[in-house]
Design a protein around this motif. Structure first.
Motif, PDB file in Angstrom:
ATOM      1  N   THR A  91       0.820  -1.209   0.000  1.00  0.00           N
ATOM      2  CA  THR A  91       0.000   0.000   0.000  1.00  0.00           C
ATOM      3  C   THR A  91       0.854   1.260   0.000  1.00  0.00           C
ATOM      4  O   THR A  91       2.053   1.220   0.262  1.00  0.00           O
ATOM      5  CB  THR A  91      -0.935   0.040   1.226  1.00  0.00           C
ATOM      6  N   LEU A  92       0.178   2.367  -0.275  1.00  0.00           N
ATOM      7  CA  LEU A  92       0.814   3.675  -0.306  1.00  0.00           C
ATOM      8  C   LEU A  92      -0.210   4.697   0.154  1.00  0.00           C
ATOM      9  O   LEU A  92      -1.368   4.651  -0.261  1.00  0.00           O
ATOM     10  CB  LEU A  92       1.258   3.998  -1.735  1.00  0.00           C
ATOM     11  N   MET A  93       0.203   5.604   1.025  1.00  0.00           N
ATOM     12  CA  MET A  93      -0.668   6.711   1.427  1.00  0.00           C
ATOM     13  C   MET A  93       0.006   7.981   0.958  1.00  0.00           C
ATOM     14  O   MET A  93       1.192   8.198   1.219  1.00  0.00           O
ATOM     15  CB  MET A  93      -0.866   6.749   2.939  1.00  0.00           C
ATOM     16  N   VAL A  94      -0.750   8.814   0.249  1.00  0.00           N
ATOM     17  CA  VAL A  94      -0.236  10.080  -0.253  1.00  0.00           C
ATOM     18  C   VAL A  94      -0.915  11.190   0.520  1.00  0.00           C
ATOM     19  O   VAL A  94      -2.138  11.225   0.627  1.00  0.00           O
ATOM     20  CB  VAL A  94      -0.508  10.235  -1.765  1.00  0.00           C
ATOM     21  N   GLN A  95      -0.099  12.106   1.074  1.00  0.00           N
ATOM     22  CA  GLN A  95      -0.628  13.243   1.832  1.00  0.00           C
ATOM     23  C   GLN A  95      -0.242  14.534   1.116  1.00  0.00           C
ATOM     24  O   GLN A  95       0.935  14.797   0.906  1.00  0.00           O
ATOM     25  CB  GLN A  95      -0.038  13.274   3.244  1.00  0.00           C
ATOM     26  N   ILE A  96      -1.272  15.304   0.737  1.00  0.00           N
ATOM     27  CA  ILE A  96      -1.038  16.643   0.222  1.00  0.00           C
ATOM     28  C   ILE A  96      -1.738  17.606   1.173  1.00  0.00           C
ATOM     29  O   ILE A  96      -2.389  17.167   2.124  1.00  0.00           O
ATOM     30  CB  ILE A  96      -1.527  16.795  -1.240  1.00  0.00           C
ATOM     31  N   ALA A  97      -1.632  18.894   0.930  1.00  0.00           N
ATOM     32  CA  ALA A  97      -2.179  19.868   1.873  1.00  0.00           C
ATOM     33  C   ALA A  97      -3.685  19.729   2.060  1.00  0.00           C
ATOM     34  O   ALA A  97      -4.198  19.894   3.161  1.00  0.00           O
ATOM     35  CB  ALA A  97      -1.844  21.283   1.419  1.00  0.00           C
ATOM     36  N   SER A 116      -2.871  -3.825  -6.741  1.00  0.00           N
ATOM     37  CA  SER A 116      -4.054  -3.886  -7.609  1.00  0.00           C
ATOM     38  C   SER A 116      -4.309  -2.556  -8.306  1.00  0.00           C
ATOM     39  O   SER A 116      -5.224  -2.446  -9.109  1.00  0.00           O
ATOM     40  CB  SER A 116      -5.292  -4.278  -6.802  1.00  0.00           C
ATOM     41  N   ALA A 117      -3.509  -1.532  -7.996  1.00  0.00           N
ATOM     42  CA  ALA A 117      -3.645  -0.195  -8.575  1.00  0.00           C
ATOM     43  C   ALA A 117      -5.048   0.379  -8.350  1.00  0.00           C
ATOM     44  O   ALA A 117      -5.647   0.950  -9.247  1.00  0.00           O
ATOM     45  CB  ALA A 117      -3.291  -0.216 -10.057  1.00  0.00           C
ATOM     46  N   GLN A 118      -5.548   0.220  -7.139  1.00  0.00           N
ATOM     47  CA  GLN A 118      -6.868   0.753  -6.799  1.00  0.00           C
ATOM     48  C   GLN A 118      -6.791   1.546  -5.509  1.00  0.00           C
ATOM     49  O   GLN A 118      -5.969   1.260  -4.640  1.00  0.00           O
ATOM     50  CB  GLN A 118      -7.883  -0.377  -6.634  1.00  0.00           C
ATOM     51  N   ARG A 119      -7.684   2.534  -5.405  1.00  0.00           N
ATOM     52  CA  ARG A 119      -7.772   3.300  -4.167  1.00  0.00           C
ATOM     53  C   ARG A 119      -8.490   2.470  -3.114  1.00  0.00           C
ATOM     54  O   ARG A 119      -9.524   1.868  -3.386  1.00  0.00           O
ATOM     55  CB  ARG A 119      -8.558   4.588  -4.385  1.00  0.00           C
TER      56      ARG A 119
END
Length: 186
Positions: A122-128, A138-141
């Motif tokens: 998994t990956l979590m992306v944090q933007i402002a 699986s390339a899904q959110r």
């Protein structure tokens, strides 16, 4: 009975007899099945390889300081919680529902903070303005539109700054117009 059926009856009987004879001949030629083996002992699954987490590097520690920690409210009334890992310095624990991941903070060139699962799932992306949790295999959110209390503050500050910027030119031109008109009124 029709005479036609009676004429064919011996031929049909011969075919049926041949079929049974061939089947029994095949059965006799087939090797005998071996006796059923007793239930084999289930092979023990190999123990999973010990997973070692590398020590955090200075860049990772800097990125960990920029992570928005705490509870996140996400779309569809889902939640995500991010805490500093108690076991691994410079890492974070991400929990969504019944699942939890140990993640490595990474600062991207765009200023976003990426939390990368140490196992590559998994990956979590944090933007402002928001965060999202993705399954990279699986390339899904998994979940989107997650907002932490700190992000909520930043969104409110950005809206206030935008409103102030939009009002500033109007106020400046109004003041300039009043000042320019003042000498004429005197």
């Amino acid at each position: 009975m029709s005479t036609r059926f009676l004429r064919c009856a011996p031929a049909v009987a011969a075919l049926i007899a041949c079929s049974f004879g061939a089947a029994s001949a095949l059965a006799a030629d087939a090797p005998a099945k071996p006796a059923a083996k007793p239930a084999a002992k289930a092979k023990a699954a190999p123990a999973p390889a010990a997973f070692t987490v590398p020590d955090a590097q200075p860049d990772q520690v800097k990125a960990a300081e920029l992570v928005f920690y705490g509870p996140y409210d996400c779309e569809f009334k889902q939640t995500v919680n991010i805490t500093q890992s108690q076991k691994y310095s410079g890492y974070v624990d991400v929990k969504h529902g019944a699942k939890a991941w140990l993640m490595k903070p990474v600062l991207s060139s765009t200023g976003a903070v990426r939390l990368e699962d140490v196992r590559g799932e998994t990956l979590m992306v944090q933007i402002a303005s928001k965060s999202m949790l993705l399954n990279v295999k699986s390339a899904q959110r998994i979940v989107d539109d997650c907002v932490s209390p700190k992000q909520r503050e930043m969104i409110a500050e950005a809206k206030a700054a935008k409103a102030a910027a939009e009002a500033a030119p109007v106020k400046a031109s109004t003041e300039a117009g009043t000042a320019a008109a003042s000498p004429l009124l005197k």
